[in-house]
Design a protein around this motif. Structure first.
Motif, PDB file in Angstrom:
ATOM      1  N   ARG A  62      19.932 -53.326  14.503  1.00 40.97           N
ATOM      2  CA  ARG A  62      21.191 -53.906  14.018  1.00 40.97           C
ATOM      3  C   ARG A  62      21.994 -52.871  13.250  1.00 40.97           C
ATOM      4  O   ARG A  62      21.494 -52.244  12.307  1.00 40.97           O
ATOM      5  CB  ARG A  62      20.922 -55.105  13.111  1.00 40.97           C
ATOM      6  N   TRP A  63      23.257 -52.700  13.652  1.00 39.15           N
ATOM      7  CA  TRP A  63      24.122 -51.717  13.012  1.00 39.15           C
ATOM      8  C   TRP A  63      24.312 -52.025  11.526  1.00 39.15           C
ATOM      9  O   TRP A  63      24.291 -51.118  10.687  1.00 39.15           O
ATOM     10  CB  TRP A  63      25.469 -51.662  13.734  1.00 39.15           C
ATOM     11  N   GLY A  64      24.464 -53.281  11.192  1.00 41.65           N
ATOM     12  CA  GLY A  64      24.648 -53.669   9.795  1.00 41.65           C
ATOM     13  C   GLY A  64      23.450 -53.287   8.940  1.00 41.65           C
ATOM     14  O   GLY A  64      23.604 -52.860   7.789  1.00 41.65           O
ATOM     15  N   SER A  65      22.252 -53.419   9.484  1.00 36.51           N
ATOM     16  CA  SER A  65      21.044 -53.020   8.758  1.00 36.51           C
ATOM     17  C   SER A  65      21.011 -51.511   8.560  1.00 36.51           C
ATOM     18  O   SER A  65      20.618 -51.016   7.498  1.00 36.51           O
ATOM     19  CB  SER A  65      19.793 -53.461   9.510  1.00 36.51           C
ATOM     20  N   MET A  66      21.432 -50.777   9.577  1.00 40.24           N
ATOM     21  CA  MET A  66      21.445 -49.318   9.479  1.00 40.24           C
ATOM     22  C   MET A  66      22.395 -48.846   8.388  1.00 40.24           C
ATOM     23  O   MET A  66      22.030 -48.009   7.556  1.00 40.24           O
ATOM     24  CB  MET A  66      21.861 -48.695  10.817  1.00 40.24           C
ATOM     25  N   THR A  67      23.607 -49.380   8.393  1.00 37.78           N
ATOM     26  CA  THR A  67      24.585 -48.933   7.393  1.00 37.78           C
ATOM     27  C   THR A  67      24.178 -49.376   5.985  1.00 37.78           C
ATOM     28  O   THR A  67      24.429 -48.659   5.019  1.00 37.78           O
ATOM     29  CB  THR A  67      26.006 -49.425   7.725  1.00 37.78           C
ATOM     30  N   PHE A  68      23.549 -50.548   5.887  1.00 39.07           N
ATOM     31  CA  PHE A  68      23.065 -51.010   4.582  1.00 39.07           C
ATOM     32  C   PHE A  68      22.035 -50.026   4.025  1.00 39.07           C
ATOM     33  O   PHE A  68      22.116 -49.612   2.863  1.00 39.07           O
ATOM     34  CB  PHE A  68      22.456 -52.412   4.708  1.00 39.07           C
ATOM     35  N   VAL A  69      21.067 -49.633   4.854  1.00 40.61           N
ATOM     36  CA  VAL A  69      20.032 -48.692   4.415  1.00 40.61           C
ATOM     37  C   VAL A  69      20.654 -47.345   4.043  1.00 40.61           C
ATOM     38  O   VAL A  69      20.284 -46.737   3.036  1.00 40.61           O
ATOM     39  CB  VAL A  69      18.937 -48.529   5.496  1.00 40.61           C
ATOM     40  N   VAL A  70      21.618 -46.889   4.821  1.00 37.64           N
ATOM     41  CA  VAL A  70      22.287 -45.616   4.530  1.00 37.64           C
ATOM     42  C   VAL A  70      22.991 -45.684   3.175  1.00 37.64           C
ATOM     43  O   VAL A  70      22.863 -44.775   2.346  1.00 37.64           O
ATOM     44  CB  VAL A  70      23.278 -45.243   5.655  1.00 37.64           C
ATOM     45  N   ARG A  71      23.732 -46.773   2.927  1.00 36.93           N
ATOM     46  CA  ARG A  71      24.465 -46.892   1.652  1.00 36.93           C
ATOM     47  C   ARG A  71      23.514 -46.944   0.465  1.00 36.93           C
ATOM     48  O   ARG A  71      23.727 -46.287  -0.557  1.00 36.93           O
ATOM     49  CB  ARG A  71      25.359 -48.131   1.667  1.00 36.93           C
ATOM     50  N   LYS A  72      22.452 -47.704   0.566  1.00 32.61           N
ATOM     51  CA  LYS A  72      21.523 -47.852  -0.560  1.00 32.61           C
ATOM     52  C   LYS A  72      20.709 -46.576  -0.768  1.00 32.61           C
ATOM     53  O   LYS A  72      20.404 -46.206  -1.900  1.00 32.61           O
ATOM     54  CB  LYS A  72      20.608 -49.063  -0.378  1.00 32.61           C
TER      55      LYS A  72
ATOM     56  N   LEU B  62      29.457 -42.911   9.703  1.00 34.18           N
ATOM     57  CA  LEU B  62      29.223 -41.558  10.207  1.00 34.18           C
ATOM     58  C   LEU B  62      27.751 -41.174  10.037  1.00 34.18           C
ATOM     59  O   LEU B  62      27.099 -40.713  10.980  1.00 34.18           O
ATOM     60  CB  LEU B  62      30.119 -40.554   9.486  1.00 34.18           C
ATOM     61  N   VAL B  63      27.218 -41.384   8.840  1.00 36.64           N
ATOM     62  CA  VAL B  63      25.815 -41.027   8.577  1.00 36.64           C
ATOM     63  C   VAL B  63      24.879 -41.909   9.401  1.00 36.64           C
ATOM     64  O   VAL B  63      23.905 -41.416   9.987  1.00 36.64           O
ATOM     65  CB  VAL B  63      25.497 -41.126   7.065  1.00 36.64           C
ATOM     66  N   ALA B  64      25.160 -43.203   9.478  1.00 37.34           N
ATOM     67  CA  ALA B  64      24.310 -44.105  10.269  1.00 37.34           C
ATOM     68  C   ALA B  64      24.306 -43.680  11.731  1.00 37.34           C
ATOM     69  O   ALA B  64      23.260 -43.747  12.395  1.00 37.34           O
ATOM     70  CB  ALA B  64      24.792 -45.546  10.127  1.00 37.34           C
ATOM     71  N   GLY B  65      25.436 -43.230  12.228  1.00 34.87           N
ATOM     72  CA  GLY B  65      25.493 -42.748  13.609  1.00 34.87           C
ATOM     73  C   GLY B  65      24.626 -41.517  13.820  1.00 34.87           C
ATOM     74  O   GLY B  65      23.988 -41.366  14.860  1.00 34.87           O
ATOM     75  N   LEU B  66      24.587 -40.650  12.821  1.00 31.56           N
ATOM     76  CA  LEU B  66      23.784 -39.433  12.928  1.00 31.56           C
ATOM     77  C   LEU B  66      22.281 -39.732  12.915  1.00 31.56           C
ATOM     78  O   LEU B  66      21.507 -39.053  13.588  1.00 31.56           O
ATOM     79  CB  LEU B  66      24.128 -38.463  11.792  1.00 31.56           C
TER      80      LEU B  66
END
Length: 162
Positions: free
Chosen positions: A56-66, A40-44
């Motif tokens: 890359r979606w995986g890179s985006m979500t990784f950065v958001v989580r960290k 959700l946050v990565a999409g925003l």
């Protein structure tokens, strides 16, 4: 006997306890729920990532989580700093600082190895503990710099506004 009233400590202790519960509560989310929040946050913030050249979606979500790890513990660092500066007296500052740092280390260790390790779809990670400690330490360092700058600015003044 006149009682001297300093800045109140107990509201800050309560905020530290509540924020710790918030952190640990997030860790109780299953892996699927945590992934959903990150998505959700990565999409925003996806337009920002694309502008920065991250596609890359995986890179985006990784950065958001960290980043979430870092920021959660930066807030904890701010709250613990506020508690520490409200403890009356100057004696015992070293044990107080040690206690604050011990708390800053204990919370992510419990988070990763006592909570997340037992939640379905989650795992514990020393990397996350390191990120958490960086967030906590960075905020404490920032608070120390601001405090030092304020003391230097206020030195020599005869009234207490700083």
């Amino acid at each position: 006997m006149r009682r001297v009233h300093g800045p109140r400590l107990w509201p800050w202790l309560l905020l530290v306890a509540l924020w710790t519960c918030f952190i640990w509560g997030n860790s109780l989310n299953t892996g699927a729920a945590s992934t959903s929040q990150s998505d959700l946050v990565a999409g925003l913030v996806r337009p920002l990532f694309l502008w920065l050249g991250v596609s890359r979606w995986g890179s985006m979500t990784f950065v958001v989580r960290k980043t979430a790890h870092f920021l959660e513990y930066a807030v904890l660092g701010l709250l613990v700093w506020q508690c520490a500066r409200r403890v009356p007296g100057r004696a015992g500052r070293a044990p107080l600082a040690f206690g604050a740092l011990a708390y800053g280390l204990a919370v992510p260790l419990v988070d990763e190895f006592a909570i997340q390790a037992r939640v379905p779809g989650r795992s514990s990670s020393l990397r996350d503990v390191a990120i958490d400690l960086c967030g906590f330490g960075a905020m404490c360092a920032l608070c120390a710099l601001v405090s030092h700058a304020r003391r230097r600015r206020c030195r020599g003044r005869h009234f207490r506004v700083c």
